[in-house]
Write an enzyme that holds these catalytic residues in place. Structure first.
Site, mmCIF file in Angstrom:
data_model
loop_
_atom_site.group_PDB
_atom_site.id
_atom_site.type_symbol
_atom_site.label_atom_id
_atom_site.label_comp_id
_atom_site.label_asym_id
_atom_site.label_seq_id
_atom_site.Cartn_x
_atom_site.Cartn_y
_atom_site.Cartn_z
ATOM 1 N N GLY A 1 36.509 37.178 45.778
ATOM 2 C CA GLY A 1 36.702 38.607 46.047
ATOM 3 C C GLY A 1 38.168 38.972 46.160
ATOM 4 N N TYR A 2 38.903 38.181 46.934
ATOM 5 C CA TYR A 2 40.334 38.431 47.141
ATOM 6 C C TYR A 2 41.113 38.233 45.848
ATOM 7 C CZ TYR A 2 45.058 37.875 49.041
ATOM 8 O OH TYR A 2 46.406 37.994 49.297
ATOM 9 N N ALA A 3 40.866 37.124 45.160
ATOM 10 C CA ALA A 3 41.586 36.835 43.919
ATOM 11 C C ALA A 3 41.315 37.909 42.868
ATOM 12 C CB ALA A 3 41.207 35.457 43.383
ATOM 13 N N THR B 1 40.835 41.081 43.434
ATOM 14 C CA THR B 1 41.681 42.248 43.737
ATOM 15 C C THR B 1 43.110 42.004 43.281
ATOM 16 O OG1 THR B 1 42.336 41.579 45.995
ATOM 17 C CG2 THR B 1 40.276 42.800 45.771
#
Length: 247
Positions: A154-156, A158
């Site tokens: 999820g973070y990567a 973004t």
């Protein structure tokens, strides 16, 4: 000091703590007047302003959610009113929430995307309209986009969007001598990063790079300082600042 004596001016989002604070303090030490944009840490943002002013620099703090275009426009307005213009914009505000794809709370995913993708886009939009010629826009990515660590999808994702936005904006600003780059830190020893991690985990992450240490916020700020100032021939790039961490 009046605004007429200010040579260059920076806006730093997420500037009240961690890497953003180190960036704000470094740019102030470089001689830039600095606006610290914070979401909720008013006390910490004010403390950064006081530290910069105590060192002879100029700074103000402005509360804004980076994903709120009206609030960000007001932050740019306040900066122009205080210091006469904007030359450097550093997008260091961000949210990192980790979970496997199978278990990820999609409401949390939406919140992270709102800050990291929409927030970067909103700030870059104002920067594109208002940064003076000869300026610099610096977004924040992450080395995890290449490392592909479990729970970071999820973070990567973004930050992969940030990697896509930066070179496009660099090309859209053709003819204005404004550089646009992204900085991609590896594991960095901030309070947020260290919180909840045991010594074994920290040691393992430190040894991912051949320098065998975690980065410091000052390590990252040094590269931002270069891109904001003398590094005029680096443009449209994602710069990996991770001590040579294997990808």
């Amino acid at each position: 000091m009046t605004s007429s004596t200010v040579s260059r001016v920076a806006i730093v989002t997420g500037g009240s703590r961690g890497i953003g604070r180190a960036v704000a303090e470094r740019l102030a030490a470089d001689g830039l007047a600095v606006t610290i944009v914070y979401r909720s840490n008013e006390q910490e943002a004010d403390a950064v302003v006081e530290k910069i002013e105590a060192g002879g620099g100029q700074a103000i703090a402005v509360q804004a959610d980076v994903a709120d275009e009206e609030a960000i426009a007001r932050a740019f307005d306040a900066t122009e009113e205080a210091f006469g213009g904007v030359d450097v914009v550093v997008n260091s505000a961000g949210v990192m929430i980790l979970s496997s794809i199978a278990d990820f709370d999609l409401d949390v995913l939406d919140r992270m995307h709102r800050t990291n993708i929409r927030g970067t886009f909103v700030v870059d939009q104002q920067a594109a309209r208002r940064v003076r010629n000869g300026g610099a826009i610096i977004n924040f990515s992450t080395s995890v986009t290449k490392l592909g660590s479990p729970t970071y999808a999820g973070y990567a994702a973004t930050k992969g969007a940030v990697d896509a936005i930066s070179p496009v904006l660099a090309k859209e600003l053709r003819g204005r001598d404004i550089t646009v780059n992204a900085v991609a830190p590896g594991p960095t020893a901030t309070e947020l990063f260290l919180d909840g991690k045991d010594e074994e985990t920290i040691d393992r992450l430190a040894k991912l790079n051949p320098m065998e240490r975690l980065g410091t916020p000052e390590d990252i700020a040094e590269v931002v300082s270069f891109l904001a100032g003398p590094g005029r021939w680096i443009n449209g790039q994602t710069v990996y600042v991770n001590g040579g961490m294997v990808h």
